[in-house]
Design an enzyme around this catalytic site. Structure first.
Site, PDB file in Angstrom:
ATOM      1  N   LYS A 136      -6.901   6.159   6.380  1.00 33.39           N
ATOM      2  CA  LYS A 136      -5.692   6.330   5.552  1.00 33.39           C
ATOM      3  C   LYS A 136      -6.024   6.642   4.095  1.00 33.39           C
ATOM      4  O   LYS A 136      -5.346   7.435   3.450  1.00 33.39           O
ATOM      5  CB  LYS A 136      -4.774   5.110   5.626  1.00 33.39           C
ATOM      6  CG  LYS A 136      -5.278   3.839   4.936  1.00 33.39           C
ATOM      7  CD  LYS A 136      -6.081   2.991   5.849  1.00 33.39           C
ATOM      8  CE  LYS A 136      -6.583   1.704   5.217  1.00 33.39           C
ATOM      9  NZ  LYS A 136      -7.358   0.900   6.192  1.00 33.39           N
ATOM     10  N   VAL A 164      -2.162   4.571  10.053  1.00 33.34           N
ATOM     11  CA  VAL A 164      -1.075   3.718   9.545  1.00 33.34           C
ATOM     12  C   VAL A 164      -0.602   2.777  10.645  1.00 33.34           C
ATOM     13  O   VAL A 164      -0.223   3.221  11.733  1.00 33.34           O
ATOM     14  CB  VAL A 164       0.108   4.571   9.035  1.00 33.34           C
ATOM     15  CG1 VAL A 164       1.234   3.663   8.522  1.00 33.34           C
ATOM     16  CG2 VAL A 164      -0.347   5.536   7.946  1.00 33.34           C
ATOM     17  N   ILE A 168       0.801   0.841  16.296  1.00 36.09           N
ATOM     18  CA  ILE A 168       2.195   1.294  16.327  1.00 36.09           C
ATOM     19  C   ILE A 168       2.232   2.817  16.204  1.00 36.09           C
ATOM     20  O   ILE A 168       1.698   3.371  15.249  1.00 36.09           O
ATOM     21  CB  ILE A 168       3.006   0.676  15.173  1.00 36.09           C
ATOM     22  CG1 ILE A 168       2.919  -0.851  15.205  1.00 36.09           C
ATOM     23  CG2 ILE A 168       4.464   1.122  15.235  1.00 36.09           C
ATOM     24  CD1 ILE A 168       3.587  -1.530  14.021  1.00 36.09           C
ATOM     25  N   GLY A 218     -12.267 -13.028   9.632  1.00 37.60           N
ATOM     26  CA  GLY A 218     -12.582 -11.607   9.687  1.00 37.60           C
ATOM     27  C   GLY A 218     -11.413 -10.705   9.346  1.00 37.60           C
ATOM     28  O   GLY A 218     -11.527  -9.483   9.437  1.00 37.60           O
ATOM     29  N   GLU A 221     -11.839  -8.806   3.867  1.00 36.38           N
ATOM     30  CA  GLU A 221     -13.207  -8.469   3.502  1.00 36.38           C
ATOM     31  C   GLU A 221     -13.719  -9.447   2.451  1.00 36.38           C
ATOM     32  O   GLU A 221     -12.953 -10.196   1.835  1.00 36.38           O
ATOM     33  CB  GLU A 221     -13.261  -7.040   2.937  1.00 36.38           C
ATOM     34  CG  GLU A 221     -12.746  -5.974   3.876  1.00 36.38           C
ATOM     35  CD  GLU A 221     -13.687  -5.725   5.046  1.00 36.38           C
ATOM     36  OE1 GLU A 221     -14.872  -6.132   4.955  1.00 36.38           O
ATOM     37  OE2 GLU A 221     -13.241  -5.130   6.046  1.00 36.38           O
ATOM     38  N   ASP A 232      -4.161  -0.885   0.073  1.00 37.17           N
ATOM     39  CA  ASP A 232      -4.132  -0.410   1.454  1.00 37.17           C
ATOM     40  C   ASP A 232      -2.728   0.061   1.832  1.00 37.17           C
ATOM     41  O   ASP A 232      -2.547   1.142   2.407  1.00 37.17           O
ATOM     42  CB  ASP A 232      -4.588  -1.538   2.377  1.00 37.17           C
ATOM     43  CG  ASP A 232      -4.513  -1.165   3.854  1.00 37.17           C
ATOM     44  OD1 ASP A 232      -5.405  -0.443   4.311  1.00 37.17           O
ATOM     45  OD2 ASP A 232      -3.562  -1.609   4.527  1.00 37.17           O
ATOM     46  N   LYS A 236      -0.932   3.956   2.755  1.00 32.76           N
ATOM     47  CA  LYS A 236      -0.132   4.163   3.962  1.00 32.76           C
ATOM     48  C   LYS A 236       1.277   4.644   3.639  1.00 32.76           C
ATOM     49  O   LYS A 236       1.813   5.526   4.323  1.00 32.76           O
ATOM     50  CB  LYS A 236      -0.093   2.864   4.769  1.00 32.76           C
ATOM     51  CG  LYS A 236      -1.457   2.484   5.355  1.00 32.76           C
ATOM     52  CD  LYS A 236      -1.442   1.107   5.972  1.00 32.76           C
ATOM     53  CE  LYS A 236      -2.816   0.761   6.543  1.00 32.76           C
ATOM     54  NZ  LYS A 236      -2.877  -0.622   7.069  1.00 32.76           N
ATOM     55  N   GLY A 339      -7.095  -4.344  14.387  1.00 31.61           N
ATOM     56  CA  GLY A 339      -7.858  -4.874  15.509  1.00 31.61           C
ATOM     57  C   GLY A 339      -8.515  -3.777  16.312  1.00 31.61           C
ATOM     58  O   GLY A 339      -8.116  -2.607  16.279  1.00 31.61           O
TER      59      GLY A 339
END
Length: 469
Positions: A136, A164, A168, A218, A221, A232, A236, A339
């Site tokens: 992205k 993005v 989904i 996890g 970061e 982030d 997007k 994930g």
């Protein structure tokens, strides 16, 4: 609502285990897509997502739709958490072994970053190879360059469903399902890390301890800046704004506020309002003379969200996107936003579209809004938390300052004062411009009683809310 489930095996243990049938039907349809030939893939990156892509392509689809013939990684000796069939796939460390291979039809970029990844994407398109990416940041920063090249590259497709909201299918939805419609607003919870953190803070935990927990799991970061400061989500929402409104909005011009200033006390006050707090990216037409007929506003900020609103239902690391349009009203799309398998599933869906010749234009023209201007001084009701040292006339002072800035106060909320040197109260406003609230908060911060700059957040209007009347 579109629900996406993880594969039945090798689940990511940190994501929801809700089951449903929609995703399984989608996978069956994907597997039976008519393919004219086997697509030969060179994949750049062999980490979490890359491993998931390899497993789904080579094991679940059996290599019939596509086969990964080469994987480029930085360190060939590094142990991988997936098994590579060396009879079918070779490991290389030089991207040019993929870019210069005439037998490779499609390059899958899952390495991340905007340096080498940019070179890989642009060179692949120039060579007529289709590109599938989950990057992205790269798309948002170099959108026009990528669009121009993908438009002129003969026979090459550019696909980025996984860029993005992970699993989904919001990109393909905006590319294909709103052709005869006019989109008024797109807003969403597009970052699973911050949604997880805010959920824990709603339960009473403080920011620092929740951040550490997210890092241990996890989700976050070691340097969490991109997540917690909203960068982030900013990338997007820039992509979604391009798809919904046809506008290229430079990332560095998008106002962006993260979650670092939010504390558990904000959730106490939000609860009094029948709300929660979510980090939301928004791209919306403002109203000038009628409904949604004005400029386009694109921004990222935490919002006070009514519990009755669909965005309030996104829990854990889940994502949710709401699209308001002329024909459909509000349609919502929810599911896992990150994930191994949710993201890999979107990458594989793009690969199957490339193999089947069913790719959409990456950035379809949106003629109804082609000349819209950008104005990020949006209008909303606002939540303002003021931290103060107790004294006489503080609420009166805030009221007078609000009047001076043309801001009308809707309500004042205050928990019982336990420490007169460190207390808080909240003012909610009627609808006003962001610039008015910013100026008001700047003036409040100059007052002797104010301990720190006030925290302000827009209140998301809901049809059942008192603010929308």
């Amino acid at each position: 609502i579109i629900y996406l489930d993880l594969p039945d095996t090798n689940r990511d243990p940190h994501l929801s285990h809700t089951t449903n049938t929609h995703h399984k039907k989608k996978q069956t349809k994907m597997a039976t897509t008519k393919i004219s030939k086997t697509l030969r893939i060179g994949m750049i990156g062999g980490g979490t997502v890359g491993g998931g892509v390899y497993e789904l392509i080579m094991n679940r689809l059996g290599g019939a739709t596509a086969t990964i013939t080469k994987i480029c990684v930085r360190d060939l000796d590094k142990p991988r958490d997936f098994t590579v069939d060396t009879n079918l796939t070779s490991m290389v460390s030089d991207v040019h072994e993929i870019l210069s291979d005439e037998n490779i039809d499609c390059v899958v970029e899952v390495m991340g970053g905007t340096g080498l990844a940019k070179t890989v994407v642009l060179e692949a398109l120039k060579k007529g190879k289709s590109v599938v990416t989950a990057n992205k940041a790269l798309i948002a920063e170099h959108l026009e360059e990528i669009k121009k090249l993908s438009d002129t590259s003969s026979g090459a497709n550019f696909c980025y469903e996984a860029a993005v909201c992970g699993g989904i299918p919001i990109i393909n939805t905006l590319q294909t399902c709103y052709t005869g419609d006019i989109i008024n607003e797109v807003m969403g919870i597009c970052n699973g890390t911050t949604n997880y953190m805010l959920g824990k803070m709603e339960e009473g935990a403080e920011y620092d301890e929740v951040l550490k927990e997210a890092q241990d799991l996890g989700y976050a970061e070691a340097d969490p800046t991109a997540d917690v400061e909203g960068h982030d989500v900013r990338a997007k929402i820039a992509i979604l704004a391009k798809l919904a409104f046809g506008q290229t909005v430079p990332v560095d011009t998008i106002p962006c506020s993260g979650i670092t200033q939010i504390s558990s006390v904000d959730f106490e006050y939000a609860k009094l309002l029948g709300c929660t707090i979510k980090l939301v990216g928004t791209a919306a037409r403002l109203s000038e003379y009628g409904e949604h007929d004005g400029a386009l506003s694109v921004y990222v900020t935490p919002k006070i969200v009514p519990m009755t609103h669909l965005l309030a239902s996104a829990r854990g690391s889940g994502n949710a996107v709401a699209v308001n349009s002329s024909n459909l009203g509000t349609a919502s799309y929810t599911g896992p936003g990150a994930g191994r398998y949710p993201t890999a599933s979107s990458v594989v869906a793009d690969i199957c579209r490339v193999a089947g010749g069913s790719c959409s234009a990456p950035f379809p023209s949106v003629t109804s809004t082609s000349s819209i201007e950008i104005d990020n001084d949006y209008t909303s009701a606002f939540y303002i938390r003021i931290s103060f040292q107790d004294g006489l006339g503080i609420i009166r002072s805030v009221g007078e300052l609000a009047e001076a800035h043309g801001v009308s106060i809707n309500s004042v909320l205050q928990n019982p004062i336990r420490n007169r040197m460190e207390a808080d109260f909240v003012v909610t406003t009627e609808s006003c411009k962001l610039s008015q609230v910013v100026s008001l908060c700047d003036d409040i911060a100059k007052q002797e009683y104010c301990r720190m700059p006030p925290l302000s957040m827009p209140i998301l209007l809901d049809k059942d809310s008192e603010y929308s009347s």
